[in-house]
Design a protein around this motif. Sequence first.
Motif, mmCIF file in Angstrom:
data_model
loop_
_atom_site.group_PDB
_atom_site.id
_atom_site.type_symbol
_atom_site.label_atom_id
_atom_site.label_comp_id
_atom_site.label_asym_id
_atom_site.label_seq_id
_atom_site.Cartn_x
_atom_site.Cartn_y
_atom_site.Cartn_z
ATOM 1 N N GLN A 1 0.825 -1.187 0.000
ATOM 2 C CA GLN A 1 0.000 0.000 0.000
ATOM 3 C C GLN A 1 0.864 1.243 0.000
ATOM 4 O OE1 GLN A 1 -2.580 -0.285 3.318
ATOM 5 N NE2 GLN A 1 -3.847 -1.897 2.451
ATOM 6 N N CYS B 1 -17.142 2.960 6.721
ATOM 7 C CA CYS B 1 -16.713 1.630 7.173
ATOM 8 C C CYS B 1 -17.847 0.777 7.723
ATOM 9 C CB CYS B 1 -15.609 1.767 8.222
ATOM 10 S SG CYS B 1 -14.123 2.593 7.582
ATOM 11 N N LYS C 1 -15.904 -2.867 3.786
ATOM 12 C CA LYS C 1 -14.977 -3.161 4.888
ATOM 13 C C LYS C 1 -13.754 -2.261 4.754
ATOM 14 C CE LYS C 1 -16.268 -7.885 6.114
ATOM 15 N NZ LYS C 1 -16.772 -7.451 7.431
ATOM 16 N N CYS C 2 -13.189 -1.853 5.891
ATOM 17 C CA CYS C 2 -12.083 -0.902 5.911
ATOM 18 C C CYS C 2 -10.888 -1.468 6.671
ATOM 19 C CB CYS C 2 -12.510 0.412 6.578
ATOM 20 S SG CYS C 2 -13.852 1.272 5.748
ATOM 21 N N ASP C 3 -9.759 -0.841 6.429
ATOM 22 C CA ASP C 3 -8.558 -1.107 7.226
ATOM 23 C C ASP C 3 -8.704 -0.326 8.528
ATOM 24 O OD1 ASP C 3 -6.074 -1.209 8.389
ATOM 25 O OD2 ASP C 3 -4.968 -0.961 6.524
ATOM 26 N N SER D 1 -6.742 0.582 10.713
ATOM 27 C CA SER D 1 -5.664 1.508 11.072
ATOM 28 C C SER D 1 -5.830 2.884 10.432
ATOM 29 C CB SER D 1 -4.318 0.900 10.668
ATOM 30 O OG SER D 1 -4.235 0.788 9.248
ATOM 31 N N ASN D 2 -6.565 2.947 9.290
ATOM 32 C CA ASN D 2 -6.698 4.248 8.623
ATOM 33 C C ASN D 2 -8.100 4.540 8.109
ATOM 34 O OD1 ASN D 2 -6.915 2.574 6.390
ATOM 35 N ND2 ASN D 2 -4.821 2.937 5.714
ATOM 36 N N THR E 1 -11.095 -1.103 1.878
ATOM 37 C CA THR E 1 -10.241 -2.141 1.269
ATOM 38 C C THR E 1 -11.052 -3.217 0.575
ATOM 39 O OG1 THR E 1 -10.192 -3.365 3.349
ATOM 40 C CG2 THR E 1 -8.402 -1.797 2.947
ATOM 41 N N GLN F 1 -8.884 -3.372 -2.389
ATOM 42 C CA GLN F 1 -8.169 -4.604 -2.726
ATOM 43 C C GLN F 1 -9.105 -5.709 -3.197
ATOM 44 O OE1 GLN F 1 -5.685 -5.791 0.503
ATOM 45 N NE2 GLN F 1 -4.412 -3.975 0.429
ATOM 46 N N ASN G 1 -1.457 -9.395 7.016
ATOM 47 C CA ASN G 1 -2.399 -8.377 6.539
ATOM 48 C C ASN G 1 -3.368 -8.952 5.516
ATOM 49 O OD1 ASN G 1 -1.253 -6.387 8.140
ATOM 50 N ND2 ASN G 1 0.183 -5.733 6.571
ATOM 51 N N GLU H 1 -5.935 -11.259 7.194
ATOM 52 C CA GLU H 1 -6.947 -10.512 7.934
ATOM 53 C C GLU H 1 -7.935 -9.841 6.990
ATOM 54 O OE1 GLU H 1 -4.529 -8.012 10.378
ATOM 55 O OE2 GLU H 1 -4.375 -9.503 12.001
ATOM 56 N N LEU H 2 -7.489 -9.457 5.795
ATOM 57 C CA LEU H 2 -8.403 -8.914 4.804
ATOM 58 C C LEU H 2 -9.312 -10.000 4.229
ATOM 59 C CD1 LEU H 2 -6.042 -6.505 2.845
ATOM 60 C CD2 LEU H 2 -7.965 -5.857 4.291
#
Length: 929
Positions: free
Chosen positions: A20, A62, A68-70, A72-73, A77, A101, A912, A915-916
Motif C-alpha cells: 500500500q 466503514c 470493509k475498511c482497514d 488503522s486508517n 479495502t 483490494q 495483513n 486478515e483482509l
Amino acid sequence: MMEFRSMCLLFLILLISIMQPVFCVDDPVFNDDILGLIVFKAGLKDPNHKLSSWNEDDNTPCNWEGVKCDPSNNKVTSLVLDGFSLSGHVDRGLLRLQFLQILSLKGTIPEEFFQQCGSLRTVSFAKNNLTGKIPDSIGSCATLTNVNFSSNQIYGEFPSGVWFLRGLQSLDLSNNLLEGEIPEGIQNLYDMRELSLKKNRFSGRIPEDIGGCIVLKSLDLSGNFLSGGIPNSMQRLSSCNSLSLQGNSLTGNIPDWIGELKDLEKLDLSSNRFSGLIPKSLGNLDMLQILNFSRNQLVGNVPDSMINCSKLLAIDISHNQLFGHLPSWTFRIGLQSLSLSGNNYHGLEVLDLSSNAFSGELPSGIGGLSSLQLLNISNNNLSGSVPVDIGQLKSLYIVDLSGNKFNGSIPFEIEGAISLSELRLQKNFLGGRIPAQIAKCSSLTSLVLSHNKLTGSIPASIANLTNLQHVDLSWNELSGSLPKELTNLSNLSSFNVSYNHLQGELPVGGFFNTISSSSVTGNSLLCGSVVNHSCPSVHPKPIVLNPNSSGSNSSVSSQYHRHKIILSISALIAIGAAASIAVGVVAITVLNMRVRSAMEQRLATPFAFSGGEDYGNSPANDPNYGKLVMFSGDADFADGAHNLLNKESEIGRGGFGVVYRTFLRDGHAVAIKKLIVSSLIKSQEEFEKEVKRFGKIRHQNLVALEGYYWTSSLQLLIYEFLSRGSLHKLLHGDNNKNVLSWRQRFKIILGMAKGLSHLHQMNIIHYNLKSTNVLIHSSDEPKIGDFGLVKLLPMLDHCVLSSKIQSALGYMAPEFACRTVKITEKCDVYGFGILILEIVTGKRPVEYMEDDVVVLCDMVRGALEEGKVEECVDERLLGNFAAEEAIPVIKLGLICASQVPSNRPDMDEVINILELIQCPSEGQEELLE
C-alpha cells in the motif's frame, strides 16, 4: 460507461495490490472514499434498498453495507455486493478508492448488454467468475475491435455471430467451458490479428477457411478436443508468429509447407497424434525461437537443416520415436533448452537428450556451452570417450551420462566443473582409475560410478568432499583398502562398494558404524563386524633365544637344555599374556561397575530445579554430572529421572532428536527432546548462550522452551507439552471423527503466520517448517516448535540443512538446491505456503500413488489454471467452508510457494492479507463452526 441490467457477480475476487502507498488520513468532510462510493451509488438501481446505509453525511463508510475498511486508517479495502440485485452502470467513482483490494460483483452477462453498443470498441470481462452463455446479441456490435471473455466459466457453443464483426482484431475466449464445433465463417474477419480459444471443450475439425485471416499473427487452439489434420489453407498465414495447437487429437503428418510460415517465432504442436517425419522445411524458419513437437508419434531423426534456425532457444521433441545420430548443431552456443526425453526445463540452461536411441560419439564443442547447468544424455547408445572439455563448464550442476557405451577413463579435467553437485556415469564401459582431482568438485553431493570397469584404489582425496551424501562405486574392479579418512564424511546417507576386489578392514566411525552388509558384499577380503569376518590379529614376531652363547658344540643334553629354555620362555610369554588379559578384564569389570553405580545413583536422584540455577545435587568437580536449568519456577520430576528417556514415554521423533513426555511433581506435563546431533553441537558455553536466548522467547503461537540439561554427551531441551498433538496428526491421522472445520483451519493458518512473523522479527529463521513441527493447543491456537535449533550447530550450510534438518519432502524451498542463492526468511515463507495448501486440501505435500507421484503445489496450481481450484478444498469439509475465503487463501499459498524467493511476501504482509480475507458473511460463522 455501458448500461446493463440484472447484474449479479461481474468480477471474481480481485487482489489489486499487496503493498500500500504512503497515505495521510483525510478530513472526514473531504473523504475521497465516501465521495467515490456515493458517486458509484448514483449510477445504480437498488430495488431491494441494500445500499440504504450509504449516507453521504457519515464521517466514514466503514459501517456501510458491503464495505470493509482497514481499521488503522479507515480506508475502504473491500467492496462485496454479491446478491444485491443491483443494475445500472459502473461509475468512475470507484477510482477514488485508492486502497481497494477486493471488488466482487458476480453474475451472468445479460442479453441486453450488447443491444446498446453505441460506439463501443473494446469489451473485456477477463478473469472473473462469469457463468452462462455469451449473448447472441454480440453480433450486432459492429464497432467492436477487441473482445475478451477469457478465464471465466462461460459455457455453450461458439457464438457464430462473432464472425459478423468485420472490424474484429482480437478475440480471446480462452479458459472457459465452451463446446461444440468451431463454425465456418472466420474468413470474414480480414483484420483479425489475435485469436485464442485455448482450454475449452471444442471438438471437430479446425475450420477450413481459417486461412482467410491473412494478417493473423497469433493463433492458439490448444487444450481442446479438435481432430483431423492441419487445414492446408493455414499456409496462407504468412504473417503468423505464434501457432499453438497443443493438447488436441490432431492426426496426420506435419505438412511440409510449415516452413513457408517464415515469421513463426513459436510453433507448438505437442501432445497430439502427428506421425511421420519432422519436415526438413523447418530449416527455413530462421525467426523460430521455441519449437515443441513432444508427445506425438514422430519417427526418424532431427533434420540437419535446423542448423539454419539460428535464433532457436528451446526445443522439445520428447516422447516420440526418434532415432539416429545426434546432430552436431545441438551443441551450438545460444540454445538454452533441448529435451528429447520427458522433461523441459524452461528458463534454465539445460541439455536433455535422455532415453532415446542416439548412437555414435558425443560431438565435440560441449565446452563452449558456458552457461550449461544440466547435461543429461542418459539411456542412449552413445560411445567413445567422455569429453574432456566438460571441465570447462563452470556452471554445470548435474551430469548424467549413465546407460550408454562410453569407454576410456574419467577425465581428470573434470576438476574444473567446480559447481558440480551430481555426477552419474553408471552403466558404461569406463576403465582406469578414479581421478584424485575429483576432490576439486567440492559441491558434489552424489557420485555414482557403478557398473563400469574402474580399477585401482579409491582415492583418499574423496574424503575431502564433505558434502557427499550418496556414493555408489559398486560392480567395478576396484582394489586396495578403503581409506580410513572416509569416516570424516559426516553427511553420508549411502555408500556402496559391493562387488569389487577391496580388502582390509572396514573404516570404523561415523556412517560406517551403521553401514549395511549389502553395501560391501562381494569383496571377499574385506573384514570387520559388518561382513561377519574378523580381521587377523597382528602379533610381534616370536623371540628366539640362543642358550649356547659360549660355544657351538652340540650334544643331546645341550639340545635338551636349549629346548627347555625356549619352552620356559614361551610359557612365560603365554602366562604373562594371560595375566595381562585377566588383569584387563578385572579392571574393565570394576570400572563398569563403578560407572553403572554412578549412573544408577544419578538416575535414582530426582532432577531438582531452581529457577535459572545449576543442578544443586551435582558435584561441581564431577564431569559425569550434568547441568540442569529451568527458566522459571522450582520443579522436579514426579518419578525421578529414570522415567525421562524410557521407550514408554516416547511421543515422537524428528530431524533433531527423540521427544519424551514426563510430569513434574506439581502435575505439570513437559516434553523432553533428547538431541541426537551431539557430534554437531557447539561447546557448552555457546549451547547455553543460544538456549537461554530461545528460553526468553514467549509468544502464543510458539512452543515455549522451559529449560535444558547439558553434559558433553547428552543434551536435553525441556518444552511445554501440548496434549492435542501435531497438525500433521490432526490432518492425516486415522481418526476422522474430529475433522478440523474451515474456521479452525483458518485460525491455524493465521496463528502460524503470526508465530513465524515473530521469529523473523527476532532475526530467527526456522528452516524446518512442516506440519509435524506445528502443535495445536486445546483452543485451536497453533504453536510452532523446533525453531532456533539450527543455531546449536557449529556451521550453517546447505548440506547440513538438507541432510540433517530439512528432511521433510515437499516443504524445502528450491534455493536449498542452489548453493549460489542466499538462504533467507523467504525459505520459511515457502514452507508456510506449502503448509497452507496442506491445511486447505487435507493432502500431504507429496503423495505416492500406485503409478504416480503427486506434488501438492503442482496439483493445486494446475487446478487454478483450469478454473477448478475450489475442487482442491478438503472433501471432508463437505461444502462447509467459505469459498470467498478458501480460494484467496489457496492463491496466497501458491504465492508464498513461488519458486523465486523475491516473489514471496514477507510474513507481515501475509498476516495483513489473511486478515483482509477473513470476512465471513452474516450467519456463516455458525455454519462453519
